[in-house]
Scaffold this motif. Structure first.
Motif, PDB file in Angstrom:
ATOM      1  N   LEU A  73       0.787  -1.237  -0.242  1.00 57.53           N
ATOM      2  CA  LEU A  73       0.048   0.070   0.155  1.00 57.53           C
ATOM      3  C   LEU A  73       0.840   1.184   0.005  1.00 57.53           C
ATOM      4  O   LEU A  73       1.770   1.586   0.918  1.00 57.53           O
ATOM      5  N   ASN A  74       0.657   2.286  -0.969  1.00 61.53           N
ATOM      6  CA  ASN A  74       1.194   3.356  -0.921  1.00 61.53           C
ATOM      7  C   ASN A  74       0.379   4.443  -0.313  1.00 61.53           C
ATOM      8  O   ASN A  74      -0.809   4.421  -0.844  1.00 61.53           O
ATOM      9  N   VAL A  75       0.835   5.253   0.682  1.00 63.14           N
ATOM     10  CA  VAL A  75      -0.083   6.302   0.943  1.00 63.14           C
ATOM     11  C   VAL A  75       0.543   7.644   0.817  1.00 63.14           C
ATOM     12  O   VAL A  75       1.770   7.747   1.067  1.00 63.14           O
ATOM     13  N   PHE A  76       0.044   8.528   0.024  1.00 57.46           N
ATOM     14  CA  PHE A  76       0.475  10.016  -0.312  1.00 57.46           C
ATOM     15  C   PHE A  76      -0.166  11.140  -0.041  1.00 57.46           C
ATOM     16  O   PHE A  76      -1.522  10.935  -0.051  1.00 57.46           O
ATOM     17  N   SER A 116       4.978  10.407   2.046  1.00 53.09           N
ATOM     18  CA  SER A 116       4.648   9.243   1.351  1.00 53.09           C
ATOM     19  C   SER A 116       4.948   8.060   2.324  1.00 53.09           C
ATOM     20  O   SER A 116       6.134   8.092   3.039  1.00 53.09           O
ATOM     21  N   LEU A 117       4.236   7.010   2.304  1.00 53.65           N
ATOM     22  CA  LEU A 117       4.571   5.848   3.134  1.00 53.65           C
ATOM     23  C   LEU A 117       4.395   4.565   2.266  1.00 53.65           C
ATOM     24  O   LEU A 117       3.435   4.405   1.424  1.00 53.65           O
ATOM     25  N   ASN A 118       5.160   3.441   2.339  1.00 57.48           N
ATOM     26  CA  ASN A 118       4.953   2.380   1.619  1.00 57.48           C
ATOM     27  C   ASN A 118       4.551   1.280   2.921  1.00 57.48           C
ATOM     28  O   ASN A 118       5.739   1.033   3.481  1.00 57.48           O
ATOM     29  N   ILE A 119       3.614   0.483   2.778  1.00 53.76           N
ATOM     30  CA  ILE A 119       3.189  -0.328   4.085  1.00 53.76           C
ATOM     31  C   ILE A 119       2.966  -1.724   3.200  1.00 53.76           C
ATOM     32  O   ILE A 119       1.858  -1.856   2.494  1.00 53.76           O
ATOM     33  N   CYS A 172      -4.476   6.796  -1.805  1.00 52.34           N
ATOM     34  CA  CYS A 172      -3.812   5.647  -1.470  1.00 52.34           C
ATOM     35  C   CYS A 172      -3.844   4.644  -2.838  1.00 52.34           C
ATOM     36  O   CYS A 172      -4.868   4.743  -3.458  1.00 52.34           O
ATOM     37  N   THR A 173      -2.890   4.000  -2.858  1.00 54.54           N
ATOM     38  CA  THR A 173      -2.797   3.021  -4.105  1.00 54.54           C
ATOM     39  C   THR A 173      -2.239   1.654  -3.829  1.00 54.54           C
ATOM     40  O   THR A 173      -1.470   1.694  -2.818  1.00 54.54           O
ATOM     41  N   VAL A 174      -2.935   0.632  -4.014  1.00 56.41           N
ATOM     42  CA  VAL A 174      -2.332  -0.641  -4.010  1.00 56.41           C
ATOM     43  C   VAL A 174      -1.961  -1.327  -5.282  1.00 56.41           C
ATOM     44  O   VAL A 174      -2.487  -1.252  -6.258  1.00 56.41           O
ATOM     45  N   THR A 175      -0.894  -1.932  -5.012  1.00 56.44           N
ATOM     46  CA  THR A 175      -0.211  -2.591  -6.357  1.00 56.44           C
ATOM     47  C   THR A 175       0.308  -4.088  -6.129  1.00 56.44           C
ATOM     48  O   THR A 175       0.561  -4.078  -4.920  1.00 56.44           O
TER      49      THR A 175
END
Length: 107
Positions: free
Chosen positions: A1-4, A66-69, A100-103
């Motif tokens: 999950l990227n949170v920006f 930005s966070l990558n979780i 928020c984006t999910v890849t």
């Protein structure tokens, strides 16, 4: 999950989220490190939007926006005591937008 986080005067971080004293101590640290105000002891020249604006930009740059979780078994893979903090660095902020984006591969 990227949170920006889109604003430039707030930030995101992951930190201890159990003891509320951690938040108090973090705010104390930030305000001692990056003081607000105007005058000879405060070095800011960008003060048109208020004495808390430039310090807010500095604090935002320190933590980032930005966070990558990782996600594991459909849940955020945070540690036991960890939580996501949206840190507001302005005294009177306007609305905030988070993207928020999910890849990745599906399970």
């Amino acid at each position: 999950l990227n949170v920006f986080l889109q604003p430039t005067s707030a930030s995101l971080t992951i930190n201890e989220n159990c003891d509320p004293d951690v938040r108090v101590d973090m705010e104390t640290f930030l305000n001692l490190t990056v003081p607000e105000g105007r005058g000879p002891k405060v070095p800011w020249t960008h003060t048109a939007e208020g004495p808390d604006d430039m310090p807010a930009h500095c604090k935002s740059s320190m933590f980032g926006v930005s966070l990558n979780i990782p996600i594991s078994q459909g849940r955020l893979a945070l540690g036991t005591w960890q939580g996501i903090w949206l840190c507001e660095h302005r005294d009177h902020a306007s609305g905030r937008s988070v993207v928020c984006t999910v890849t990745g591969a599906s399970a």
